[in-house]
Design an enzyme around this catalytic site. Sequence first.
Site: not given
Lengths: 379, 326
Positions: B60, B129
């Site tokens: 990321e 999440h």
Amino acid sequence: MNQTNKSPLQQTAPPLYQVNKPYVTASFEIKYHQIIDADGAVVGPIPDFARQPEQLIKLYQAMYLTRQFDHKAILLQRRGQLGTYASSLGQEAIGTAIGYTMQADDVLLPAYREYAAQFLRGVSMTEILLYWGGNEQGMNFQAQKHDFPINVPIASQTSHAVGVAYAMQLRQQARVAVCVLGDGATSKGDFYEAINAAGNWKLPVVFVINNNHWAISLPRQKQSHAKTLAQKAIAAGISGEQVDGNDVIAMQFRLDKALNKARNGHGPSVIEALSYRLGDHTTADDATRYRSKDELEQNWKYEPLSRLHHYLTNMGYWSKHHDQQLEKNTQHLVESAVQEYLNTPAQAPESMFDYLYQSLPESLQEQRQSVIQRHQGHA
Amino acid sequence: MPEITLVDAVNMGLMHEMAADPDVVVLGEDIGLNGGVFRATDGLQKKFGHQRVLDTPLAESLIAGMSIGMAAEGLKPVAEIQFLGFVYSAIDQIINHAARLRNRTRGRLSCPMVLRVPFGGGIHAPEHHSESTEAIFAHIPGIRVVIPSSPLRAYGLLLSAIRDPDPVIFLEPKRIYRLVKQRVEDDGEALPLDVCFVLREGSDVTLVSWGAMIHETMMAAEQLQQAGVSAEVIDVATIKPLDINTILESVDKTGRCVIIHEAPRTCGVAAEIAAQLAEKGLLSLFAPIERVTGYDTIMPLFNLEQQYMPDVNSIMAAAKRTLEDT
């Protein structure tokens, strides 16, 4: 088998378990390159460019200018006329070789000890002083539009270099991104992410590790058990090598090869330039707290200027007369830059709003006005 | 013109801008052949090739960092981070570099990039999440934080975000990715950033929200209507920079304000809105400002996520409290 025409779905995975006895699946070696040793003696083949005295003199002048600039910057800091400053003392050959080798439209992504490269690429001494003197205009290089600014957070510039090189590749340009990082930066995840991606896409980027053997107070041998930092490239599937970073001729020669390779579409490289930080980490640091006097003295023997000076003198390219002339010219250049820096007024307070966005959002206008009014109140 | 979902609208916006502008590139994990884990980038690679629609390694910080490099070289990267819970390893790049590049070079370099990130709870997803941590980004000068709440606004705001010359964090409320459908014309018409949208006019109380919670907020407004209360609903949409004027005008009319968000309460964006209302609109208020938010807890695993998230009843109750004694 040529797989390039197949979609990934059509490619069949190689059988993983067909071999039932251990065998070597990968191995590597790391080469070390040196051409002129610490005494100025020739220990490797002299490359063509180094057979031209004027080219070597150019390199020497660039290193000398950087060292004088550095010396002056530290004096200014000690006098309270400059903020914290990161010296490049002892590492001038790395930046010089980079600046000398890169082409004008390549992109340099520096850390914060690459003044030599920046000066050769059109960044002015005044701009570097402005930056460390607390003025953002210092990174608004007037004669260098593409290069990245000094990068203080460690290793984050490595992934910027991947993006820059990706853009070059996408547009099929014969340009190269050169990214400089310190030995300390090779411990960070960003470095691994960047070299991995650069190898994956065969990008036109060269990573130069300035291994000056100290990450502030942590010596190289306590940063990683890896024998070399160059070998970290092997894990990313790209080539890595060590070069004597205090030998500007070897640095230029190896960099030139790496840049050509990248420019011709043959992918990235990592060059570990072995050098030594002869100064403190920055002017805010005191290396006597963690580094012995003996070690420092030992390493002065290997510094880059005197060895090229030896070589130039030995070859009859240089004399005392040249020394005097260079000292005088350089002093003049540095002093004029310092004067220009000291005469540059601080930016207007509202400038802190003026480059946040291309146009300032309505909601920030009130704050901008208030800083103007506050300033007028003080004036 | 068929009705499409919010995630389809994101896809349509990406398709439109990639076709219109060769500098737009899309990158991220699993966004190519796989079309993204939510299929927001479905079909892009097939149409625009693997160089402009780039599957990245699982990294990321690299995704954000290389987008900065691309943007500085004049591309317009639209990067996807798979879930907001995984954006934190990229936060150094976002805060130290994307947000600052224009400022620290005094405009010599700039960073026209978009970081698309699905966020929020309510889909029974695994740990990490489901969080809503938009306030972290709203605190950072130099970036925009944009959150669509409908297919129409997803399309229009995404076009603006891609065309914007500065970095935009584009948070997509994944709970409503497929909840509602709208007719969205693929006309390339962008919606303005930096402004709130008044979704419903009313005179008794102002309900302020963004993202998926707009859905519950609109339902609450409907039910309040049946109870004889006229609620105005504002979709903040761009939480950074914040268009407080639209909210002030509304509160000046209604005298009451409820701010709803899924994120934890402390230092949430509601706190900033409430502070600005107190500074600039206190005398319009007939009642204390109410906040309906997630708790100051770790987002629970999905067994308890409904208990964590604000619901229609809690919004209604807060609205009614502002109407008591006034």
